[in-house]
Structures are given as structure tokens and as C-alpha cells.
Design a protein around this motif. Structure first.
Motif, PDB file in Angstrom:
ATOM      1  N   ASP A  68       0.832  -1.283  -0.146  1.00 56.10           N
ATOM      2  CA  ASP A  68       0.056  -0.121  -0.115  1.00 56.10           C
ATOM      3  C   ASP A  68       0.941   1.284   0.175  1.00 56.10           C
ATOM      4  O   ASP A  68       0.676   2.264  -0.734  1.00 56.10           O
ATOM      5  N   VAL A  69       2.130   1.341   0.689  1.00 56.92           N
ATOM      6  CA  VAL A  69       2.975   2.458   0.777  1.00 56.92           C
ATOM      7  C   VAL A  69       3.770   2.520  -0.633  1.00 56.92           C
ATOM      8  O   VAL A  69       3.502   3.641  -1.160  1.00 56.92           O
ATOM      9  N   LEU A  70       3.817   1.502  -1.270  1.00 59.21           N
ATOM     10  CA  LEU A  70       4.557   1.413  -2.483  1.00 59.21           C
ATOM     11  C   LEU A  70       3.436   2.054  -3.611  1.00 59.21           C
ATOM     12  O   LEU A  70       3.879   2.806  -4.280  1.00 59.21           O
ATOM     13  N   SER A  71       2.282   1.724  -3.451  1.00 62.80           N
ATOM     14  CA  SER A  71       1.078   2.008  -4.340  1.00 62.80           C
ATOM     15  C   SER A  71       0.833   3.514  -4.065  1.00 62.80           C
ATOM     16  O   SER A  71       0.613   4.241  -5.030  1.00 62.80           O
ATOM     17  N   GLY A  72       0.849   3.965  -2.856  1.00 65.29           N
ATOM     18  CA  GLY A  72       0.918   5.454  -2.704  1.00 65.29           C
ATOM     19  C   GLY A  72       2.031   6.299  -3.044  1.00 65.29           C
ATOM     20  O   GLY A  72       1.796   7.521  -3.400  1.00 65.29           O
ATOM     21  N   LEU A  73       3.104   5.676  -3.660  1.00 64.09           N
ATOM     22  CA  LEU A  73       4.036   6.421  -4.410  1.00 64.09           C
ATOM     23  C   LEU A  73       3.736   7.085  -5.655  1.00 64.09           C
ATOM     24  O   LEU A  73       4.179   7.976  -6.214  1.00 64.09           O
ATOM     25  N   PHE A  74       2.761   6.353  -6.378  1.00 66.59           N
ATOM     26  CA  PHE A  74       2.121   6.648  -7.582  1.00 66.59           C
ATOM     27  C   PHE A  74       0.672   7.394  -7.725  1.00 66.59           C
ATOM     28  O   PHE A  74       0.268   7.888  -8.582  1.00 66.59           O
ATOM     29  N   THR A  75      -0.055   7.385  -6.669  1.00 65.22           N
ATOM     30  CA  THR A  75      -1.168   8.148  -6.489  1.00 65.22           C
ATOM     31  C   THR A  75      -1.601   8.351  -4.969  1.00 65.22           C
ATOM     32  O   THR A  75      -1.122   7.773  -4.222  1.00 65.22           O
ATOM     33  N   ALA A  76      -2.508   9.211  -4.915  1.00 61.67           N
ATOM     34  CA  ALA A  76      -2.898   9.638  -3.647  1.00 61.67           C
ATOM     35  C   ALA A  76      -4.404   9.192  -3.376  1.00 61.67           C
ATOM     36  O   ALA A  76      -4.844   9.217  -2.338  1.00 61.67           O
ATOM     37  N   ASP A  77      -5.110   8.650  -4.529  1.00 58.84           N
ATOM     38  CA  ASP A  77      -6.491   8.174  -4.416  1.00 58.84           C
ATOM     39  C   ASP A  77      -6.363   6.847  -3.555  1.00 58.84           C
ATOM     40  O   ASP A  77      -5.983   5.717  -4.046  1.00 58.84           O
ATOM     41  N   ALA A  78      -7.233   6.673  -2.447  1.00 59.03           N
ATOM     42  CA  ALA A  78      -7.350   5.808  -1.617  1.00 59.03           C
ATOM     43  C   ALA A  78      -7.845   4.478  -2.151  1.00 59.03           C
ATOM     44  O   ALA A  78      -7.288   3.474  -1.835  1.00 59.03           O
ATOM     45  N   ALA A  79      -8.726   4.697  -3.098  1.00 52.69           N
ATOM     46  CA  ALA A  79      -9.298   3.698  -3.817  1.00 52.69           C
ATOM     47  C   ALA A  79      -8.321   2.810  -4.725  1.00 52.69           C
ATOM     48  O   ALA A  79      -8.322   1.609  -4.779  1.00 52.69           O
ATOM     49  N   VAL A  80      -7.680   3.690  -5.403  1.00 51.93           N
ATOM     50  CA  VAL A  80      -6.627   3.112  -6.331  1.00 51.93           C
ATOM     51  C   VAL A  80      -5.649   2.324  -5.514  1.00 51.93           C
ATOM     52  O   VAL A  80      -5.103   1.206  -5.791  1.00 51.93           O
ATOM     53  N   ILE A  81      -5.171   2.856  -4.501  1.00 53.32           N
ATOM     54  CA  ILE A  81      -4.174   2.411  -3.724  1.00 53.32           C
ATOM     55  C   ILE A  81      -4.638   0.848  -3.074  1.00 53.32           C
ATOM     56  O   ILE A  81      -4.010   0.024  -3.208  1.00 53.32           O
ATOM     57  N   ALA A  82      -5.771   1.137  -2.604  1.00 54.72           N
ATOM     58  CA  ALA A  82      -6.630  -0.167  -2.249  1.00 54.72           C
ATOM     59  C   ALA A  82      -6.525  -1.372  -2.981  1.00 54.72           C
ATOM     60  O   ALA A  82      -6.276  -2.509  -3.001  1.00 54.72           O
ATOM     61  N   ASN A  83      -7.036  -1.117  -4.455  1.00 54.67           N
ATOM     62  CA  ASN A  83      -6.971  -2.213  -5.239  1.00 54.67           C
ATOM     63  C   ASN A  83      -5.720  -2.312  -6.069  1.00 54.67           C
ATOM     64  O   ASN A  83      -5.318  -3.540  -6.240  1.00 54.67           O
ATOM     65  N   SER A  84      -4.666  -1.500  -5.887  1.00 56.85           N
ATOM     66  CA  SER A  84      -3.155  -1.743  -6.147  1.00 56.85           C
ATOM     67  C   SER A  84      -2.770  -2.944  -5.379  1.00 56.85           C
ATOM     68  O   SER A  84      -2.127  -3.771  -5.701  1.00 56.85           O
ATOM     69  N   TYR A  85      -2.923  -2.854  -4.119  1.00 52.59           N
ATOM     70  CA  TYR A  85      -2.537  -3.491  -2.934  1.00 52.59           C
ATOM     71  C   TYR A  85      -3.061  -4.843  -3.189  1.00 52.59           C
ATOM     72  O   TYR A  85      -2.568  -5.775  -2.804  1.00 52.59           O
ATOM     73  N   ALA A  86      -4.227  -4.804  -3.194  1.00 55.15           N
ATOM     74  CA  ALA A  86      -5.116  -6.197  -3.433  1.00 55.15           C
ATOM     75  C   ALA A  86      -4.724  -6.956  -4.593  1.00 55.15           C
ATOM     76  O   ALA A  86      -4.416  -8.249  -4.446  1.00 55.15           O
ATOM     77  N   TYR A  87      -4.190  -6.443  -5.616  1.00 46.72           N
ATOM     78  CA  TYR A  87      -3.431  -7.111  -6.565  1.00 46.72           C
ATOM     79  C   TYR A  87      -2.188  -7.537  -6.355  1.00 46.72           C
ATOM     80  O   TYR A  87      -1.871  -8.666  -6.433  1.00 46.72           O
ATOM     81  N   LEU A  88      -1.508  -6.882  -5.715  1.00 45.03           N
ATOM     82  CA  LEU A  88      -0.187  -7.002  -4.987  1.00 45.03           C
ATOM     83  C   LEU A  88      -0.068  -8.155  -4.366  1.00 45.03           C
ATOM     84  O   LEU A  88       0.965  -8.947  -4.106  1.00 45.03           O
ATOM     85  N   MET A  89      -1.060  -8.518  -3.433  1.00 45.54           N
ATOM     86  CA  MET A  89      -1.190  -9.458  -2.548  1.00 45.54           C
ATOM     87  C   MET A  89      -1.136 -10.946  -3.250  1.00 45.54           C
ATOM     88  O   MET A  89      -0.752 -11.721  -2.676  1.00 45.54           O
ATOM     89  N   GLY A  90      -1.954 -10.679  -4.246  1.00 39.94           N
ATOM     90  CA  GLY A  90      -2.056 -12.111  -4.950  1.00 39.94           C
ATOM     91  C   GLY A  90      -0.872 -12.375  -5.739  1.00 39.94           C
ATOM     92  O   GLY A  90      -0.310 -13.326  -6.136  1.00 39.94           O
ATOM     93  N   PHE A  91      -0.232 -11.141  -6.275  1.00 40.26           N
ATOM     94  CA  PHE A  91       1.023 -11.232  -7.271  1.00 40.26           C
ATOM     95  C   PHE A  91       2.549 -11.471  -6.484  1.00 40.26           C
ATOM     96  O   PHE A  91       3.229 -12.096  -6.816  1.00 40.26           O
ATOM     97  N   ALA A  92       2.477 -11.046  -5.123  1.00 36.40           N
ATOM     98  CA  ALA A  92       3.641 -11.275  -4.249  1.00 36.40           C
ATOM     99  C   ALA A  92       4.381 -12.373  -4.341  1.00 36.40           C
ATOM    100  O   ALA A  92       5.586 -12.410  -4.402  1.00 36.40           O
ATOM    101  N   PRO A  93       3.821 -13.665  -4.268  1.00 33.26           N
ATOM    102  CA  PRO A  93       4.435 -14.972  -4.396  1.00 33.26           C
ATOM    103  C   PRO A  93       5.435 -14.874  -5.848  1.00 33.26           C
ATOM    104  O   PRO A  93       6.163 -15.713  -5.922  1.00 33.26           O
ATOM    105  N   GLU A  94       4.754 -14.242  -6.516  1.00 35.26           N
ATOM    106  CA  GLU A  94       5.742 -14.482  -8.082  1.00 35.26           C
ATOM    107  C   GLU A  94       6.928 -13.783  -7.868  1.00 35.26           C
ATOM    108  O   GLU A  94       7.806 -14.261  -8.632  1.00 35.26           O
ATOM    109  N   THR A  95       7.237 -12.886  -6.826  1.00 40.31           N
ATOM    110  CA  THR A  95       8.456 -12.371  -6.681  1.00 40.31           C
ATOM    111  C   THR A  95       9.689 -13.626  -6.422  1.00 40.31           C
ATOM    112  O   THR A  95      10.830 -13.396  -6.446  1.00 40.31           O
ATOM    113  N   ILE A  96       9.005 -14.304  -5.445  1.00 42.59           N
ATOM    114  CA  ILE A  96       9.710 -15.689  -5.127  1.00 42.59           C
ATOM    115  C   ILE A  96       9.882 -16.507  -6.421  1.00 42.59           C
ATOM    116  O   ILE A  96      11.105 -17.210  -6.669  1.00 42.59           O
TER     117      ILE A  96
END
Length: 178
Positions: A68-96
Motif C-alpha cells: 500500500d505504501v509502494l502504491s501510494g508513491l504513484f497515486t494519492a487516491d485511496a481506492a486506487v491504492i487499495a485496489n493496487s495493494y489487493a492485486y499485489l497481495m496475489g502477485f507477491a509470491p511471483e517475486t519468489i
């Protein structure tokens, strides 16, 4: 869609190290295979996986805990940050998972097994990632987290395919040398 767009900026950054490892791996492996040092080429794949896993685990923790903090670097819109973070939660294992897959892909590219690399990439994308993302998107309570899981799931399939091919290749090479 805006949340996904912001998440993609973070995903692109997260994939820089595995992508660099893959590209350098192909060069290093091909030089060693050309010099007749297949053992060293093989060892470089495992070294690349190890290095990639160190960075992958660090990026996983960062994305998982502070997406959510990383997403906040690109936008201040709380809904966009929440949706970005939601996607990142599913994506996170991909980094490994990508740390493993990309080093294997670099190894096979350096070993002149580029047809295999293309086939396994198409299989994991067309048979796993796209269908899974579609199925997750049409669920009654569809979420970007579940759609995001299609990436690490397809990468896990790619890893299994590459391990199988690696073992088959080793066995084939041992039979032809005997």
C-alpha cells in the motif's frame, strides 16, 4: 483498472533483478557450454536461483507488508491504492517464483534450448495464467487478489515443467555419453 495500472508499475520494478539474472545467465551459460564446461554452466543456474531467491524474498516481504505504501508513491487516491495493494497481495509470491523460473530460462537459452523456452512459456501462459485470470474475474466476488494469483500459479507450473525438462535433458545427455 487504475489500481491494476499502479500495481503494474511496482511489478515491473520487482521483475528487474530476475530479468537481469536471466539475461546474464544466458550469456554466461553459453560461454561455458561453448568452452566445454557444462558443469560450471549448470552451477551458474543454481547460483542464479540462490541470488534471485534472496532478492525475491526481500521484495516479497516489501510488497506483502508495504504494498500500500509502494502504491501510494504513484497515486494519492485511496481506492486506487487499495485496489493496487489487493492485486499485489496475489502477485507477491511471483517475486519468489520468478527468481527460480527466470534463472532456469536463462540456463536453457544459454544451452540453445530456445524452442523449449518458447513452448513452456506459451504453455504456462495459455493453459494456466490466462484461463485462471479469466475464471477468477468472473467469480461472483471477484477480487484483484485472486486474479493476481494467476501469475505465481502459472510460474509454479513453469518451474515444474522446467525441472522435468532439466531432469530429462540430464538423463538424455548421460545416455548419449555412455
Amino acid at each position: 483498472s487504475s489500481g491494476y495500472g499502479v500495481a503494474c508499475k511496482i511489478v515491473n520494478f520487482a521483475m528487474l533483478i530476475p530479468s537481469s539474472l536471466m539475461q546474464s545467465m544466458a550469456s554466461f551459460v553459453s560461454q561455458n557450454v561453448g568452452a566445454g564446461n557444462k558443469k560450471r554452466a549448470e552451477q551458474s543456474m543454481f547460483t542464479g536461483i540462490g541470488i534471485g531467491l534472496v532478492f525475491g524474498c526481500a521484495v516479497f516481504a516489501l510488497v506483502w507488508c508495504k504494498g500500500d505504501v509502494l502504491s501510494g508513491l504513484f497515486t494519492a487516491d485511496a481506492a486506487v491504492i487499495a485496489n493496487s495493494y489487493a492485486y499485489l497481495m496475489g502477485f507477491a509470491p511471483e517475486t519468489i517464483a520468478t527468481a527460480i523460473l527466470f534463472s532456469m530460462v536463462g540456463y536453457f537459452n544459454g544451452n540453445d534450448k530456445t524452442l523449449w523456452v518458447m513452448v513452456q512459456g506459451l504453455m504456462q501462459t495459455l493453459l494456466v495464467r490466462l484461463p485462471m485470470a479469466y475464471i477468477m474475474s468472473i467469480q461472483p466476488n471477484a477480487s484483484l487478489t485472486m486474479i493476481g494469483l494467476s501469475a505465481p500459479t502459472s510460474t509454479a507450473v513453469g518451474i515444474l515443467l522446467n525441472i522435468s525438462f532439466f531432469l530429462w535433458l540430464k538423463r538424455y545427455e548421460n545416455q548419449t555419453c555412455a
